[in-house]
Scaffold this motif. Structure first.
Motif, PDB file in Angstrom:
ATOM      1  N   ARG B 103       0.837  -1.194   0.000  1.00 36.67           N
ATOM      2  CA  ARG B 103       0.000   0.000   0.000  1.00 36.67           C
ATOM      3  C   ARG B 103       0.880   1.255   0.000  1.00 36.67           C
ATOM      4  O   ARG B 103       0.602   2.228  -0.700  1.00 36.67           O
ATOM      5  CB  ARG B 103      -0.936  -0.022   1.217  1.00 36.67           C
ATOM      6  N   GLY B 104       1.972   1.191   0.762  1.00 35.37           N
ATOM      7  CA  GLY B 104       2.899   2.335   0.803  1.00 35.37           C
ATOM      8  C   GLY B 104       3.533   2.576  -0.554  1.00 35.37           C
ATOM      9  O   GLY B 104       3.713   3.720  -0.981  1.00 35.37           O
ATOM     10  N   ASP B 105       3.898   1.492  -1.258  1.00 35.93           N
ATOM     11  CA  ASP B 105       4.499   1.629  -2.593  1.00 35.93           C
ATOM     12  C   ASP B 105       3.532   2.329  -3.548  1.00 35.93           C
ATOM     13  O   ASP B 105       3.915   3.221  -4.318  1.00 35.93           O
ATOM     14  CB  ASP B 105       4.842   0.249  -3.181  1.00 35.93           C
ATOM     15  N   ILE B 106       2.267   1.910  -3.506  1.00 31.89           N
ATOM     16  CA  ILE B 106       1.262   2.500  -4.403  1.00 31.89           C
ATOM     17  C   ILE B 106       1.087   3.985  -4.083  1.00 31.89           C
ATOM     18  O   ILE B 106       0.979   4.822  -4.976  1.00 31.89           O
ATOM     19  CB  ILE B 106      -0.096   1.751  -4.238  1.00 31.89           C
ATOM     20  N   ASP B 107       1.113   4.282  -2.789  1.00 32.83           N
ATOM     21  CA  ASP B 107       0.960   5.661  -2.346  1.00 32.83           C
ATOM     22  C   ASP B 107       2.118   6.524  -2.869  1.00 32.83           C
ATOM     23  O   ASP B 107       1.906   7.598  -3.444  1.00 32.83           O
ATOM     24  CB  ASP B 107       0.944   5.654  -0.815  1.00 32.83           C
ATOM     25  N   ARG B 108       3.344   6.027  -2.708  1.00 35.79           N
ATOM     26  CA  ARG B 108       4.509   6.797  -3.167  1.00 35.79           C
ATOM     27  C   ARG B 108       4.524   6.897  -4.692  1.00 35.79           C
ATOM     28  O   ARG B 108       4.897   7.913  -5.258  1.00 35.79           O
ATOM     29  CB  ARG B 108       5.809   6.138  -2.661  1.00 35.79           C
ATOM     30  N   TRP B 109       4.093   5.820  -5.348  1.00 36.89           N
ATOM     31  CA  TRP B 109       4.047   5.818  -6.822  1.00 36.89           C
ATOM     32  C   TRP B 109       3.110   6.932  -7.315  1.00 36.89           C
ATOM     33  O   TRP B 109       3.414   7.662  -8.263  1.00 36.89           O
ATOM     34  CB  TRP B 109       3.565   4.442  -7.310  1.00 36.89           C
ATOM     35  N   GLY B 110       1.978   7.081  -6.627  1.00 38.02           N
ATOM     36  CA  GLY B 110       1.034   8.153  -6.972  1.00 38.02           C
ATOM     37  C   GLY B 110       1.700   9.522  -6.880  1.00 38.02           C
ATOM     38  O   GLY B 110       1.564  10.357  -7.773  1.00 38.02           O
ATOM     39  N   ASP B 111       2.460   9.730  -5.776  1.00 34.90           N
ATOM     40  CA  ASP B 111       3.170  11.006  -5.633  1.00 34.90           C
ATOM     41  C   ASP B 111       4.143  11.221  -6.790  1.00 34.90           C
ATOM     42  O   ASP B 111       4.231  12.314  -7.349  1.00 34.90           O
ATOM     43  CB  ASP B 111       3.984  11.016  -4.333  1.00 34.90           C
ATOM     44  N   LEU B 112       4.897  10.179  -7.114  1.00 30.56           N
ATOM     45  CA  LEU B 112       5.935  10.326  -8.141  1.00 30.56           C
ATOM     46  C   LEU B 112       5.323  10.610  -9.502  1.00 30.56           C
ATOM     47  O   LEU B 112       5.836  11.426 -10.264  1.00 30.56           O
ATOM     48  CB  LEU B 112       6.825   9.067  -8.196  1.00 30.56           C
ATOM     49  N   MET B 113       4.218   9.941  -9.816  1.00 31.88           N
ATOM     50  CA  MET B 113       3.585  10.212 -11.116  1.00 31.88           C
ATOM     51  C   MET B 113       2.888  11.570 -11.108  1.00 31.88           C
ATOM     52  O   MET B 113       2.785  12.217 -12.147  1.00 31.88           O
ATOM     53  CB  MET B 113       2.591   9.098 -11.488  1.00 31.88           C
ATOM     54  N   ALA B 114       2.407  12.004  -9.937  1.00 30.97           N
ATOM     55  CA  ALA B 114       1.836  13.354  -9.851  1.00 30.97           C
ATOM     56  C   ALA B 114       2.943  14.375 -10.119  1.00 30.97           C
ATOM     57  O   ALA B 114       2.738  15.368 -10.817  1.00 30.97           O
ATOM     58  CB  ALA B 114       1.201  13.581  -8.481  1.00 30.97           C
ATOM     59  N   ARG B 115       4.149  14.127  -9.573  1.00 27.79           N
ATOM     60  CA  ARG B 115       5.294  15.000  -9.878  1.00 27.79           C
ATOM     61  C   ARG B 115       5.512  15.065 -11.381  1.00 27.79           C
ATOM     62  O   ARG B 115       5.742  16.128 -11.961  1.00 27.79           O
ATOM     63  CB  ARG B 115       6.583  14.443  -9.257  1.00 27.79           C
ATOM     64  N   THR B 116       5.488  13.873 -12.016  1.00 29.75           N
ATOM     65  CA  THR B 116       5.746  13.794 -13.463  1.00 29.75           C
ATOM     66  C   THR B 116       4.740  14.621 -14.249  1.00 29.75           C
ATOM     67  O   THR B 116       5.106  15.413 -15.121  1.00 29.75           O
ATOM     68  CB  THR B 116       5.685  12.324 -13.921  1.00 29.75           C
ATOM     69  N   LEU B 117       3.461  14.441 -13.921  1.00 27.11           N
ATOM     70  CA  LEU B 117       2.428  15.190 -14.651  1.00 27.11           C
ATOM     71  C   LEU B 117       2.567  16.688 -14.373  1.00 27.11           C
ATOM     72  O   LEU B 117       2.417  17.518 -15.279  1.00 27.11           O
ATOM     73  CB  LEU B 117       1.036  14.689 -14.246  1.00 27.11           C
ATOM     74  N   ALA B 118       2.902  17.032 -13.108  1.00 29.26           N
ATOM     75  CA  ALA B 118       3.063  18.443 -12.764  1.00 29.26           C
ATOM     76  C   ALA B 118       4.232  19.054 -13.534  1.00 29.26           C
ATOM     77  O   ALA B 118       4.207  20.229 -13.885  1.00 29.26           O
ATOM     78  CB  ALA B 118       3.282  18.595 -11.260  1.00 29.26           C
ATOM     79  N   SER B 119       5.251  18.247 -13.814  1.00 30.97           N
ATOM     80  CA  SER B 119       6.390  18.824 -14.534  1.00 30.97           C
ATOM     81  C   SER B 119       6.048  19.065 -16.004  1.00 30.97           C
ATOM     82  O   SER B 119       6.764  19.766 -16.704  1.00 30.97           O
ATOM     83  CB  SER B 119       7.651  17.961 -14.368  1.00 30.97           C
ATOM     84  N   ALA B 120       4.920  18.514 -16.481  1.00 26.88           N
ATOM     85  CA  ALA B 120       4.426  18.866 -17.819  1.00 26.88           C
ATOM     86  C   ALA B 120       3.461  20.042 -17.718  1.00 26.88           C
ATOM     87  O   ALA B 120       2.826  20.419 -18.702  1.00 26.88           O
ATOM     88  CB  ALA B 120       3.734  17.675 -18.459  1.00 26.88           C
ATOM     89  N   GLY B 121       3.315  20.593 -16.516  1.00 24.34           N
ATOM     90  CA  GLY B 121       2.444  21.753 -16.333  1.00 24.34           C
ATOM     91  C   GLY B 121       1.031  21.386 -15.907  1.00 24.34           C
ATOM     92  O   GLY B 121       0.172  22.261 -15.796  1.00 24.34           O
ATOM     93  N   ALA B 122       0.772  20.087 -15.659  1.00 23.56           N
ATOM     94  CA  ALA B 122      -0.588  19.679 -15.316  1.00 23.56           C
ATOM     95  C   ALA B 122      -0.919  20.055 -13.867  1.00 23.56           C
ATOM     96  O   ALA B 122      -0.042  20.039 -12.993  1.00 23.56           O
ATOM     97  CB  ALA B 122      -0.754  18.177 -15.518  1.00 23.56           C
TER      98      ALA B 122
END
Lengths: 143, 434
Positions: B103-122
């Motif tokens: 569950r912790g891995d999924i949680d951190r994965w969400g953060d990391l992909m949110a970072r990725t999308l945010a770096s495209a300006g999302a």
């Protein structure tokens, strides 16, 4: 100016048949067809009714095609007839890239198709030399 | 930035955090994963011997075969009771590998992909269409959780059904597209065929990854779709998407160094190379619980981009991956990456960036045929121009690859389009000589 349809074909068996079938199914009648081929690929040049529609039909069926402007000339059916035409183009400094001819069943002249760098000057050079330049309407249904 | 406290933290703080997390991870795998313990013991190393980040280089590598041998759960460092998700590699290059997430891995994965999308300006205001495949492949669900974490409206359309994708993109007012770059190109082409110019749509950014692509292809995608296109990176053995991503500067992919330690090694000597030099990318995960990997050899070829980035992120950048050692073709003894061919093609007007490499044997020699599509707007009447194009493609590929090849011009749109990872190479060398 005559609108010729040029189609790029890979050297694959049956591809020319597919091309002509696509045009046939679209009800497009062909007047002349010439295949130029290299070791690797071919270019089919054709004079047909409604060339712009033919282009759309071919592209929609996945063919690489374009419309090219060429000149059609009525060449007198006598020895030296074609030489006269070519000399009048040559004296105007106009280079013929390729040419092919066919005979209209209705007329007593052969029709020669020329591709030149500068079709407009070629046309005026021919007209001033008294050579009959054939208009699209006489060869095919234009669109 | 989605998490500026981490993404812009000082290098000193970051390295302290990395070392603490690395030590915890090493303890975890040594205690819980028999194959790590055996490997460490055999190499005469112990987690307690790693006292600095530099000591990481004394540990043994992990390779894909280790994961295959452990199929399915042998390298999990968490009991199945704690695993909440399982993904698997496509298995195109052999036995599939299986990865598990707590569950912790999924949680951190969400953060990391949110970072990725945010770096495209999302942002939370965006509408994100996820055209990566959903399922065992990590792409679809990986981006999905990040998009939801960001608060964006998430469209889980998955791959395929291209015309419907265009319709959804138009009707739903999609602003961000996540897809493989080759699929994004197919979407652009298909939209035009449907009479929709993607540049007229609200689409503003694309996050593209899961296969190597070139700078020229970026230009093409940005122009065709009217967007900012960024490269994202990840692999299921390490996490999935979310390991590294470009920012708006588009000059290298920031590695999420608070979760992964990157090394670049010489694949021949296995020694680390200095920053800036090309080599094989190696990752150590330092927060994964389900299946941590220690010094995992990715087979991806890249380098660390030296210097700092003007976006404010302090994470080091890896250059876009220029190929995988798996994809690397050895042709007459020369190492060739298919992406080099794409790079050449996108720089030549009159050809489409779709190509296929066909490898055959002629006698005992490798024979390379590159099939290249003539662009749909070419003046097809000009045989000289076609022949010139053929020679130019041949000369430019030969000069980029340092091998001679035969170019075959093929009809527009005759090379099969892919809805996932593009299949660029047809290797017929084992089928006998021509």
């Amino acid at each position: 100016m005559i609108e010729q349809v040029s189609v790029f074909l890979e050297n694959k068996s049956g591809r020319l048949a597919e091309l002509t079938r696509v045009l046939g199914d679209a009800g497009i009648n062909m007047r002349a067809l010439m295949v130029a081929d290299t070791a690797e690929f071919g270019v089919v040049r054709l004079i047909c009714d409604r060339p712009r529609h033919a282009l759309q039909v071919l592209e929609a069926s996945g063919f690489g095609a374009s419309v090219t402007e060429v000149i059609a000339v009525a060449v007198p059916d006598r020895p030296g007839g074609l030489a006269d035409v070519l000399e009048s183009l040559g004296s105007g400094g106009l280079n013929v890239e390729y040419a092919y001819c066919f005979v209209e069943p209705s007329g007593d002249a052969a029709v020669d198709i020329f591709r030149v760098d500068d079709p407009a000057s070629a046309k005026s050079a021919l007209v001033s030399a008294g050579i009959v330049v054939v208009e699209p309407g006489a060869l095919y249904v234009a669109d | 930035m989605f998490q500026p406290d981490f993404e812009a933290m000082s290098r000193t703080d970051l390295e302290a955090l990395q070392l603490e997390r690395l030590s915890n991870t090493l303890d975890r795998v040594y205690e819980r994963v028999a194959s790590y313990r055996a490997k460490f013991d055999e190499a005469g190393v112990h987690p307690s011997m790693v006292r600095s980040l530099a000591d990481l280089a004394s540990l043994p590598f992990t390779v894909k075969d280790d994961l295959r041998a452990a199929y399915p759960y042998g390298m999990f460092a968490a009991p199945m009771r704690d695993i909440v998700r399982v993904h698997s590699s496509s298995g195109t290059t052999g036995q599939v590998t299986v990865v598990g997430y707590t569950r912790g891995d999924i949680d951190r994965w969400g953060d990391l992909m949110a970072r990725t999308l945010a770096s495209a300006g999302a942002t939370a205001d965006d509408i994100v269409q996820i055209s990566y495949g959903y399922g065992l492949f990590t792409g679809g669900l990986g981006v999905h959780y990040g998009s939801e974490r960001l608060g964006a409206a998430t469209i889980p359309i998955s791959g395929g059904n291209t015309k419907r994708q265009i319709q959804v993109m138009k009707d739903f007012g999609v602003t961000v597209l996540a897809a493989t770059p080759s699929y994004a190109l197919l979407l652009a082409e298909t939209a035009l065929e449907m009479g929709i110019d993607p540049r007229d749509l609200p689409l503003k950014a694309g996050v593209f990854g899961a296969e190597p692509w070139s700078e020229n292809m970026r230009t093409q995608l940005e122009e065709a779709l009217g967007i900012l296109a960024i490269d994202i990176y990840g692999l299921s053995e390490v996490l999935g998407p979310g390991v590294a991503a470009e920012c708006e500067c588009k000059h290298g992919l920031h590695v999420n160094e608070d979760h992964f330690i990157i090394e670049i090694i010489d694949p021949a000597t296995l020694q680390p190379v200095p920053d800036g030099e090309m080599g094989e990318v190696v990752f150590t995960t330092i927060t994964k619980e389900g299946i941590p990997v220690i010094r995992y050899r990715t087979r991806d070829i890249s380098r660390i981009v030296p210097g700092s980035c003007s976006c404010g992120r302090t994470f080091r950048r890896m250059q876009r991956v220029s190929g995988r050692t798996d994809d690397m073709l050895i042709i007459r003894g020369v190492n060739v990456f298919p992406s080099q061919i794409e790079q050449v093609l996108t720089g030549i007007p009159g050809v489409a960036p779709h190509y296929q490499v066909v490898l055959k044997k002629r006698g005992s020699l490798d024979h390379v045929e590159v099939h290249v599509e003539v662009g749909p707007d070419f003046a097809f009447d000009e045989i000289k121009a076609l022949e010139h194009l053929q020679r130019r493609v041949g000369a430019e590929i030969a000069s980029a690859l340092a091998i001679s090849i035969e170019v075959k011009l093929v009809e527009p749109k005759s090379i099969q389009r892919s809805e996932g990872k593009a299949k660029r190479v047809l290797d017929l060398r084992s089928e006998g000589s021509e």
